[in-house]
Design a protein around this motif. Structure first.
Motif, PDB file in Angstrom:
ATOM      1  N   ALA A 250     -18.760  20.772 -80.915  1.00 56.16           N
ATOM      2  CA  ALA A 250     -17.857  19.260 -80.501  1.00 56.16           C
ATOM      3  C   ALA A 250     -17.395  19.234 -82.060  1.00 56.16           C
ATOM      4  O   ALA A 250     -15.868  19.098 -81.752  1.00 56.16           O
ATOM      5  CB  ALA A 250     -18.271  17.851 -81.052  1.00 56.16           C
ATOM      6  N   LEU A 251     -17.558  19.440 -83.013  1.00 54.22           N
ATOM      7  CA  LEU A 251     -17.590  19.708 -84.192  1.00 54.22           C
ATOM      8  C   LEU A 251     -15.896  21.268 -83.545  1.00 54.22           C
ATOM      9  O   LEU A 251     -14.622  20.550 -83.802  1.00 54.22           O
ATOM     10  CB  LEU A 251     -17.837  20.104 -85.611  1.00 54.22           C
ATOM     11  CG  LEU A 251     -16.551  19.606 -86.723  1.00 54.22           C
ATOM     12  CD1 LEU A 251     -16.321  18.828 -87.396  1.00 54.22           C
ATOM     13  CD2 LEU A 251     -17.881  20.127 -87.816  1.00 54.22           C
ATOM     14  N   GLY A 252     -16.203  22.372 -83.687  1.00 58.04           N
ATOM     15  CA  GLY A 252     -15.577  23.332 -83.833  1.00 58.04           C
ATOM     16  C   GLY A 252     -14.837  23.522 -81.885  1.00 58.04           C
ATOM     17  O   GLY A 252     -13.373  23.746 -82.427  1.00 58.04           O
ATOM     18  N   ALA A 253     -14.937  22.494 -81.221  1.00 54.91           N
ATOM     19  CA  ALA A 253     -13.715  21.999 -79.816  1.00 54.91           C
ATOM     20  C   ALA A 253     -12.967  20.505 -80.327  1.00 54.91           C
ATOM     21  O   ALA A 253     -11.877  20.551 -79.441  1.00 54.91           O
ATOM     22  CB  ALA A 253     -14.253  21.204 -78.671  1.00 54.91           C
ATOM     23  N   GLY A 254     -12.507  19.705 -81.334  1.00 54.79           N
ATOM     24  CA  GLY A 254     -11.585  18.630 -81.445  1.00 54.79           C
ATOM     25  C   GLY A 254     -12.008  17.322 -81.184  1.00 54.79           C
ATOM     26  O   GLY A 254     -11.714  16.971 -80.714  1.00 54.79           O
ATOM     27  N   VAL A 255     -13.564  17.367 -81.601  1.00 49.74           N
ATOM     28  CA  VAL A 255     -13.954  15.622 -81.612  1.00 49.74           C
ATOM     29  C   VAL A 255     -13.281  14.822 -82.494  1.00 49.74           C
ATOM     30  O   VAL A 255     -13.862  14.027 -82.210  1.00 49.74           O
ATOM     31  CB  VAL A 255     -15.828  15.809 -81.216  1.00 49.74           C
ATOM     32  CG1 VAL A 255     -16.498  15.519 -82.835  1.00 49.74           C
ATOM     33  CG2 VAL A 255     -15.929  13.768 -80.894  1.00 49.74           C
ATOM     34  N   ARG A 256     -12.633  15.309 -83.463  1.00 46.51           N
ATOM     35  CA  ARG A 256     -12.359  14.463 -84.485  1.00 46.51           C
ATOM     36  C   ARG A 256     -11.015  15.751 -85.211  1.00 46.51           C
ATOM     37  O   ARG A 256     -10.887  17.317 -85.429  1.00 46.51           O
ATOM     38  CB  ARG A 256     -13.510  14.551 -85.781  1.00 46.51           C
ATOM     39  CG  ARG A 256     -12.493  14.291 -87.010  1.00 46.51           C
ATOM     40  CD  ARG A 256     -13.488  13.782 -88.365  1.00 46.51           C
ATOM     41  NE  ARG A 256     -12.709  12.732 -89.770  1.00 46.51           N
ATOM     42  CZ  ARG A 256     -12.342  11.681 -89.353  1.00 46.51           C
ATOM     43  NH1 ARG A 256     -12.666  10.987 -88.550  1.00 46.51           N
ATOM     44  NH2 ARG A 256     -11.734  11.133 -90.458  1.00 46.51           N
ATOM     45  N   SER A 257      -9.817  15.473 -84.700  1.00 46.68           N
ATOM     46  CA  SER A 257      -8.867  16.290 -85.546  1.00 46.68           C
ATOM     47  C   SER A 257      -7.903  15.044 -86.096  1.00 46.68           C
ATOM     48  O   SER A 257      -7.857  13.872 -86.137  1.00 46.68           O
ATOM     49  CB  SER A 257      -8.255  16.901 -84.277  1.00 46.68           C
ATOM     50  OG  SER A 257      -7.569  16.131 -82.916  1.00 46.68           O
ATOM     51  N   ASP A 258      -7.137  15.674 -87.106  1.00 45.02           N
ATOM     52  CA  ASP A 258      -5.928  14.550 -87.581  1.00 45.02           C
ATOM     53  C   ASP A 258      -6.827  13.859 -88.904  1.00 45.02           C
ATOM     54  O   ASP A 258      -5.960  13.057 -88.325  1.00 45.02           O
ATOM     55  CB  ASP A 258      -4.900  14.585 -86.769  1.00 45.02           C
ATOM     56  CG  ASP A 258      -4.354  15.946 -85.967  1.00 45.02           C
ATOM     57  OD1 ASP A 258      -3.659  16.858 -86.999  1.00 45.02           O
ATOM     58  OD2 ASP A 258      -3.645  15.995 -84.569  1.00 45.02           O
ATOM     59  N   ALA A 259      -7.519  13.862 -88.944  1.00 43.34           N
ATOM     60  CA  ALA A 259      -8.511  12.726 -89.805  1.00 43.34           C
ATOM     61  C   ALA A 259      -8.509  11.330 -88.275  1.00 43.34           C
ATOM     62  O   ALA A 259      -9.139  10.715 -89.233  1.00 43.34           O
ATOM     63  CB  ALA A 259      -7.688  12.041 -90.943  1.00 43.34           C
ATOM     64  N   ARG A 260      -8.748  11.226 -87.694  1.00 45.41           N
ATOM     65  CA  ARG A 260      -9.190  10.374 -86.169  1.00 45.41           C
ATOM     66  C   ARG A 260     -10.229  11.374 -85.158  1.00 45.41           C
ATOM     67  O   ARG A 260     -10.301  12.108 -85.464  1.00 45.41           O
ATOM     68  CB  ARG A 260      -7.824  10.363 -85.823  1.00 45.41           C
ATOM     69  CG  ARG A 260      -6.739   9.744 -86.484  1.00 45.41           C
ATOM     70  CD  ARG A 260      -5.270   9.071 -85.459  1.00 45.41           C
ATOM     71  NE  ARG A 260      -4.978  10.717 -84.495  1.00 45.41           N
ATOM     72  CZ  ARG A 260      -3.232  11.077 -83.930  1.00 45.41           C
ATOM     73  NH1 ARG A 260      -3.088   9.529 -83.367  1.00 45.41           N
ATOM     74  NH2 ARG A 260      -3.676  11.363 -84.072  1.00 45.41           N
ATOM     75  N   ASN A 261     -10.746  10.255 -85.051  1.00 38.28           N
ATOM     76  CA  ASN A 261     -11.885  10.521 -84.148  1.00 38.28           C
ATOM     77  C   ASN A 261     -11.222  10.867 -82.896  1.00 38.28           C
ATOM     78  O   ASN A 261     -10.256   9.834 -81.901  1.00 38.28           O
ATOM     79  CB  ASN A 261     -12.605   9.326 -84.121  1.00 38.28           C
ATOM     80  CG  ASN A 261     -13.265   9.115 -85.584  1.00 38.28           C
ATOM     81  OD1 ASN A 261     -13.578  10.477 -86.609  1.00 38.28           O
ATOM     82  ND2 ASN A 261     -13.632   7.696 -85.605  1.00 38.28           N
ATOM     83  N   ALA A 262     -12.689  11.829 -82.213  1.00 40.26           N
ATOM     84  CA  ALA A 262     -11.547  11.912 -80.602  1.00 40.26           C
ATOM     85  C   ALA A 262     -12.970  11.550 -79.877  1.00 40.26           C
ATOM     86  O   ALA A 262     -14.377  11.743 -80.025  1.00 40.26           O
ATOM     87  CB  ALA A 262     -10.833  12.972 -80.566  1.00 40.26           C
ATOM     88  N   ALA A 263     -12.396  12.474 -78.295  1.00 38.86           N
ATOM     89  CA  ALA A 263     -13.998  12.528 -77.360  1.00 38.86           C
ATOM     90  C   ALA A 263     -13.960  14.106 -77.392  1.00 38.86           C
ATOM     91  O   ALA A 263     -13.179  14.555 -77.004  1.00 38.86           O
ATOM     92  CB  ALA A 263     -13.937  11.349 -76.010  1.00 38.86           C
ATOM     93  N   CYS A 264     -15.506  14.552 -76.864  1.00 36.98           N
ATOM     94  CA  CYS A 264     -15.329  15.640 -76.531  1.00 36.98           C
ATOM     95  C   CYS A 264     -16.443  15.582 -75.670  1.00 36.98           C
ATOM     96  O   CYS A 264     -17.362  15.471 -75.863  1.00 36.98           O
ATOM     97  CB  CYS A 264     -15.506  16.743 -77.446  1.00 36.98           C
ATOM     98  SG  CYS A 264     -15.770  18.723 -77.597  1.00 36.98           S
TER      99      CYS A 264
END
Length: 524
Positions: A250-264
């Motif tokens: 998830a980390l490598g795929a973008g569960v968080r980017s631009d210092a913001r949380n997301a979903a993966c």
């Protein structure tokens, strides 16, 4: 690429394949080598794997990488390792295996899970770990072993996970990471072991089996001379213990980017659906299901639901097709059939065939836990053919994804996806329609190995922190948004209501089928 460019090696020991991947310090993937994994299943629900063979396969993968990357040993700045989660890898005197590992696929602990989950103490365990009890987990497996084969645990000195076993062979250090430690035996708020949890599992007298917890972004250990000779690397190279593969992927795929949380969502052998959150934002459901898994970012965790079987459902229906084609004198490889999925999907008609993807022998663990749950089609008629069944399986995976996110609250505003199956346009469109949100596919091939390598990049000082590393390694590789089709979103919304109705109604029948299977006379 120059022959002096420094490299970080990420090892990802998955259920199907062990991979060794070379990355430039900036995150560019350079080369990968892999070895097919080997494990054994039994009629008793067992799923086991040789510890010795797993290490030899890891060595082979690293040796294979050395054949592809010039001067790999001299150029390697660090090695990081992650691997399949849950399961029980026991080691004893001299760091030797006590027995074959029990994998996350192993279903034998089901009776113990039922017993423990029925106790009042289990809610306190859940409140600490944020994780529902199921047959996959080391806590449940150790509790079951303690009941049925206590002599096995008597011989053991430490209970490890897959990546921990490889780390032991690389460094001679017995340790685990904060993610697996806290969701199995600890507290996600402190990232440490929790006495309430260990007591609820009935394992106070086995407390000595739990290894030290180390964070691989802060602590590394040197590669031993023996391991270096085996792997073709240099002794003393820093080795980083990554978090569990779900978190790394998830980390490598973008569960968080631009210092913001997301979903993966990772659509692999299992379906892993994760939402990054601050610890204070975690809301535990009354059903007591899912996981809370720490990320290697201070104060940030992922709330997770995992459905036990994802691409293994596709593998199953393609095996049926392969068998029938071979019987008709037209054999086809698995790769040939994979390439036809989108075509078959396009031949089918959008309709009302439902498929519940509970194909694993271990049942289901997300968003509900039922070891007896089994897959099935609903809504078939004589007008349906193989392409319609294939569509049902693909849409079933999408509906299972929605079912998991629904257990965590509102649907994500955007979903990042990874896993080989997401190369399928049919699956991506189904996922987007099921959650009625745009999706972005990670263009990184090896997200799990990348997540572990990112930790090593922080550990050896290439980056000051994980968010700085994410800006280089993750954000640039997120694909363009793929918006949902409005008509398909409306149809899958209607199907989802039926999907949840059917799975809830089927639970008593699954139990009866399980009892019938265990009580049927041999040969009938």
């Amino acid at each position: 690429m120059t022959s002096t460019e420094k490299i970080i090696i990420g090892i990802d020991a998955g259920t199907s394949v062990i991979k060794a991947v070379a990355f430039a310090l900036s995150g560019r993937q350079i080369a990968t080598a892999s070895v097919r994994n080997k494990y054994t299943t039994g009629d008793d629900g067992s799923a086991t794997q040789s510890l010795t063979q797993t290490w030899l396969d890891c060595v082979s993968a690293l040796r294979g990488l050395g054949e592809k990357v010039p001067d790999l040993a001299l150029r390697t700045a660090a090695v990081a390792v992650t691997g399949q989660g849950d399961g029980t890898w026991l080691v004893g005197r001299g760091n030797t295996p006590v027995a074959d590992a029990w994998l996350w696929l192993d279903a034998r602990a089901a009776p113990t899970v039922t017993s423990l989950a029925g106790k009042t103490e289990d809610r306190a365990r859940f409140e600490a770990t944020g994780t529902g009890l199921n047959t996959c987990q080391q806590g449940a497996q150790l509790a079951h072993m303690d009941r049925i084969t206590p002599d096995l645990l008597d011989k053991a000195e430490t209970a490890l996970h897959c990546k921990d076993w490889l780390y032991l062979n690389l460094t001679t250090v017995r340790a685990t990471d904060p993610s697996e430690a806290s969701f199995t035996f600890g507290n996600f708020r402190t990232r440490q072991y929790d006495a309430v949890v260990i007591d609820a599992l009935g394992l106070n007298h086995r407390r000595a089996l739990l290894p030290e917890i180390i964070d691989g972004t802060e602590i590394s250990h040197p590669l031993t001379c023996e391991a270096a000779r085996s792997c073709g690397l240099l002794a003393g190279t820093p080795v980083c213990l990554g978090y569990v593969d779900m978190a790394m992927t998830a980390l490598g795929a973008g569960v968080r980017s631009d210092a913001r949380n997301a979903a993966c969502s990772t659509i692999g052998s299992t379906g892993v659906h994760m939402r990054a959150k601050a610890v204070a934002d975690v809301q535990l459901n009354p059903e007591g299901t899912g996981y809370v898994i720490a990320l290697p970012v201070p104060g940030i965790v992922t709330q997770v639901q995992t459905n036990m079987g994802a691409t293994i459902n596709i593998d199953w229906i393609l095996k049926l097709a392969a068998y029938l084609m071979a019987e008709a004198g037209q054999p086809a490889s698995h790769a040939d059939l994979i390439a036809r999925i989108d075509g078959w999907f396009a031949e089918s008609r959008p309709g009302s065939v439902l498929y519940h993807p509970y194909i694993s022998e271990a049942g289901e663990r997300g968003p509900f836990v039922n070891a007896d749950a089994r897959a099935g089609f609903t809504g078939l008629s004589t007008r349906h053919g193989f392409p319609d069944l294939l569509r049902g399986v693909v849409e079933g995976l999408a509906l299972a994804t929605r079912d998991c996110y629904a257990a965590m609250g509102a649907m994500p505003e955007e979903l990042r996806v990874t896993g080989g199956a997401t190369r399928s346009l049919a699956l991506r469109r189904s996922l987007s329609a099921a959650i009625n949100a745009p999706i972005r596919q990670s263009r990184r091939d090896e997200t799990g190995a990348a997540g572990a390598a990112m930790m090593a990049a922080v550990a050896v000082g290439v980056y000051s922190g994980m968010d700085e590393c994410i800006a280089d390694w993750v954000t640039p590789l997120l694909g363009e948004e793929e918006a949902p089709d409005a008509k398909e979103a409306a149809r899958l919304d209607r199907l989802f209501c039926a999907y949840t109705d059917v799975r809830q109604a089927m639970a008593p029948a699954w139990g009866k089928l399980a009892r019938a299977e265990t009580t049927s006379p041999i040969g009938t």
